[in-house]
Design an enzyme around this catalytic site. Structure first.
Site, PDB file in Angstrom:
ATOM      1  N   ASP A   1      14.410  21.820  13.060  1.00 13.74           N
ATOM      2  CA  ASP A   1      15.226  21.495  11.826  1.00 13.74           C
ATOM      3  C   ASP A   1      16.471  22.517  11.779  1.00 13.74           C
ATOM      4  OD1 ASP A   1      14.557  19.040  10.891  1.00 13.74           O
ATOM      5  OD2 ASP A   1      12.930  20.451   9.766  1.00 13.74           O
TER       6      ASP A   1
ATOM      7  N   GLY B   1      17.433  24.688  14.590  1.00 15.42           N
ATOM      8  CA  GLY B   1      18.131  24.622  16.028  1.00 15.42           C
ATOM      9  C   GLY B   1      18.897  23.427  16.279  1.00 15.42           C
TER      10      GLY B   1
ATOM     11  N   TYR C   1      19.931  21.463  13.187  1.00 18.01           N
ATOM     12  CA  TYR C   1      20.911  20.879  12.144  1.00 18.01           C
ATOM     13  C   TYR C   1      21.358  22.349  11.762  1.00 18.01           C
ATOM     14  CZ  TYR C   1      18.489  16.443  12.648  1.00 18.01           C
ATOM     15  OH  TYR C   1      17.936  15.308  13.206  1.00 18.01           O
TER      16      TYR C   1
ATOM     17  N   GLY D   1      21.687  27.211   7.377  1.00 21.31           N
ATOM     18  CA  GLY D   1      22.699  27.456   6.656  1.00 21.31           C
ATOM     19  C   GLY D   1      23.315  26.394   5.917  1.00 21.31           C
TER      20      GLY D   1
ATOM     21  N   TYR E   1      12.920  15.968   2.899  1.00 24.91           N
ATOM     22  CA  TYR E   1      12.178  17.188   2.770  1.00 24.91           C
ATOM     23  C   TYR E   1      12.667  18.407   1.995  1.00 24.91           C
ATOM     24  CZ  TYR E   1       7.261  16.876   3.817  1.00 24.91           C
ATOM     25  OH  TYR E   1       5.784  16.645   3.766  1.00 24.91           O
TER      26      TYR E   1
ATOM     27  N   HIS F   1       1.559  14.484   9.682  1.00 20.90           N
ATOM     28  CA  HIS F   1       2.606  15.169  10.346  1.00 20.90           C
ATOM     29  C   HIS F   1       2.390  16.645  10.306  1.00 20.90           C
ATOM     30  CE1 HIS F   1       4.055  14.783   6.162  1.00 20.90           C
ATOM     31  NE2 HIS F   1       4.846  15.887   6.181  1.00 20.90           N
TER      32      HIS F   1
END
Length: 645
Positions: free
Chosen positions: A301, A303, A305, A308, A385, A435
């Site tokens: 998530d 790396g 997206y 920041g 999430y 998950h």
């Protein structure tokens, strides 16, 4: 509810070499890169980064004062090229270096994700698949562009591709995440925004149940809840100067990066250094279900997206309660514009119960001190999430990280009466798969100075009967970990395993190295089979702790560019093959916190917070309790009486 903000922004001008990159600096960096002439008219960008190693040189005086170096990641719109561009800011900004990178590898921007969703809605193939399910108004369909790491079709190996998870809303105000569209999988070229194909794995009827989370959706509010006021009439106990914070013997700097979000720098307690840097460095989320809309799900998530751009703007009295100091953050948008996130970081004090207490019945003396902690936090939303990162500093020198998981579970559609062998049924025709969430942390240590070592400590029963005649003697066994290969470690509560970060040259009055203890209190392990994508793609999750000597080129535990990477090609597991010495060096620790999430119906349609923790606490760093000077809570009000007298 009584909650007051103090100044609600970070400084707009640079006050220190480690300050986050500002909007004005982003504008200059982008303009400088465009002026070089190599970027086409249509360029996309993924992130701007402060060169922290250079900033440290400025602090040390080995680089010119006021000099700022940043890097940006740029992609030609055609997909033909991408670069890391190093830029020197200042009176005469200039590009220092253009490093070509694989154009498939930069992360997915929010702008690209929106464009991919729009492309799906325009695609005849996608519309046909939806029509087979009775969906004709595509404006009500949600598509989340997901990275395809490890599952890229061979025929698209040279393309920067994603796939989409699909959700349906009955109205604009409906919660789409409650109605997964099972079996429809669009494959999208993220450069051309072309829908290459749409997989259709068979029609599964949509759920007819809504999943609203708005007030009143499930009946009237629960009554009887009285106001809980947090009042600090004299204001908070911390002081802020730019991005630097002082509180109760603590001094540190707040930072923010495109990749990691919240970062803390140069943490000192009572004038002694502990950490140079602390952040959640990467997040990996593998799904453990083989069904058609779940088996591909394994995301970096951060790396792929970036924390920041996914950072929330926090609301007073909701995300934080008390007398709040906010820091705004700035990120680089996908088309080169700076984007300010107001109130991205929250800082406040909390009462945390008893700090220490003793009631001496013989002397008739009772003393108790209440704990106050300082919390620095932010929240990221990654599609369904939500993740909160709460760093706590305590008056006895402890540092704790609490990661809070909440939001909406990622769901699949199932037929009525079907079982969910790899998940849990939570609604009509809806199951949520089992998950995991892995949080790879980066801790640049500085315990009592630059040079540290790592020591494993665990409990062992004394086996010598001469020394243990009653069978109750237990040793604390310490093993120095002097090379990288020795420092790939796992938690083991059965032997009370933890680790000491020791100074290589400072000792306490008992002759021991001064140290901090690292405890990973709850975590999990990978269950992926050896040839599985999840096993090969994120080897950093195979251990709970890694350690390396500091190297400015080794920045991210799971690798620099995980999007479209060959599984396992980069990351801490690769670096440690050098087997370098970690004995008395500038040391970087990479703890891994993992949550194994077997869903519960009580987590639907929105999940109550689940937490995972890491703790650093002084272990021979002081000669005695460092919190003996905390004021009596009653005497602190000026009365001069003990609270227990």
């Amino acid at each position: 509810m009584n909650c007051h903000p103090t100044e609600a922004t970070g400084p707009t001008e640079r006050t220190h070499p480690l300050d986050p990159v500002s909007a004005a600096e982003i504008d200059v960096a982008i303009a400088t890169a465009r002026a070089d002439g190599r970027l086409g008219e249509r360029t996309r960008f993924w992130g701007v980064y402060l060169d922290e190693d250079h900033a440290r040189q400025v602090v040390a005086g080995t680089a010119p004062a006021g000099e700022v170096k940043v890097s940006i990641v740029a992609m030609d719109h055609s997909g033909a090229a991408a670069w890391e561009i190093d830029i020197l800011l200042g009176a005469e900004p200039r590009c220092l270096d253009w490093r070509p990178i694989d154009p498939r590898r930069p992360g997915i921007t929010s702008d690209e994700a929106r464009a991919a969703a729009a492309a799906c809605r325009e695609s005849p193939l996608f519309r046909e698949a939806l029509a087979r399910r009775g969906i004709h108004d595509v404006s009500l369909v949600m598509i989340d562009a997901e990275s395809m790491g490890g599952f890229e079709p061979e025929k698209y190996r040279d393309r920067r591709v994603t796939w989409g998870t699909v959700w349906h809303r009955t109205t604009e105000g409906d919660n789409g995440y409650a109605r997964p569209v099972q079996g429809v999988v669009p494959i999208i070229d993220m450069h051309t925004m072309e829908v290459l194909e749409v997989e259709d794995h068979g029609v599964v009827p949509l759920s007819e149940e809504a999943g609203p989370i708005e007030r009143g959706a499930w009946g009237p509010d629960r009554d009887g809840l009285k106001a809980l006021d947090v009042v600090q009439e004299d204001g908070p106990s911390f002081t802020v100067d730019g991005w630097q914070v002082d509180w109760q013997g603590w001094k540190f700097r707040v930072g923010f990066t495109h990749r990691e979000g919240l970062v803390l720098y140069d943490l000192e307690f009572l004038g002694r250094p502990i950490l140079k840097r602390a952040a959640c460095n990467e997040m990996y989320v593998p799904y453990l279900d083989s069904n058609s809309t779940q088996y591909r799900k394994n995301f970096f998530d951060w790396g792929e997206y970036g924390a920041g751009p996914l950072t929330n703007s926090l609301a007073l009295g909701c995300d934080c309660l008390g007398v709040i100091r906010y820091f705004d953050a700035t990120v680089l948008g996908g088309y080169g514009e700076p984007t300010v996130i107001p109130q991205a970081i929250c800082m406040h004090e909390e009462d945390a119960g008893i700090l220490w207490k003793h009631n001496d019945l013989r002397r008739g003396v009772s003393e108790v001190r209440r704990a106050r902690r300082l919390i620095i936090s932010n929240f990221q939303t990654v599609a369904n999430y939500d993740y909160g990162f709460f760093w706590s500093l305590w008056q006895d020198g402890r540092i704790e990280l609490e990661v809070k998981l909440t939001g909406m579970l990622s769901a699949s559609g199932i037929n009525d009466g079907d079982e969910a062998p790899y998940g849990r049924v939570v609604s009509s025709r809806v199951q949520t798969p089992t998950h995991q969430h892995y949080f790879g942390l980066r801790l640049d240590t500085a315990v009592d100075g630059e040079l540290n070592r790592l020591v494993e400590e665990h409990a062992e029963a004394e086996t010598d009967p001469a020394l243990n005649p009653y069978g109750n003697a237990v040793r604390a066994v310490r093993t120095p970990l002097v090379k990288e290969s020795e420092a790939a470690q796992r938690v083991d509560p059965s032997v009370a395993r933890h680790w000491r970060i020791e100074s290589a040259d400072k000792t306490n009055r008992y002759g021991e190295p001064t140290a901090y203890r690292l405890q990973i209190k709850n975590t999990t392990r990978s269950f992926g089979l050896p040839d599985s994508v999840m096993h090969r793609r994120a080897p950093f999750t195979h251990q709970h702790l890694w350690a390396t000597p500091y190297d400015p080129a080794e920045q991210f535990v799971g690798g620099q560019y995980p999007n479209h990477a060959e599984p396992g090609e980069d990351g801490v597991h690769v670096w440690q093959r050098q087997d370098r010495s970690i004995d008395g060096v500038p040391l970087v620790l990479w703890p891994v916190l993992g949550v194994h999430h077997v869903p519960r119906p009580e987590q639907w349609p929105v999940m109550p917070v689940e937490s995972i923790h890491l703790a650093l606490e002084p272990d021979g760093f002081f000669d005695r309790n460092p919190a003996l000077d905390i004021p009596d809570p009653a005497a602190a009000g000026g009365e001069g009486s003990s609270c227990c007298s």
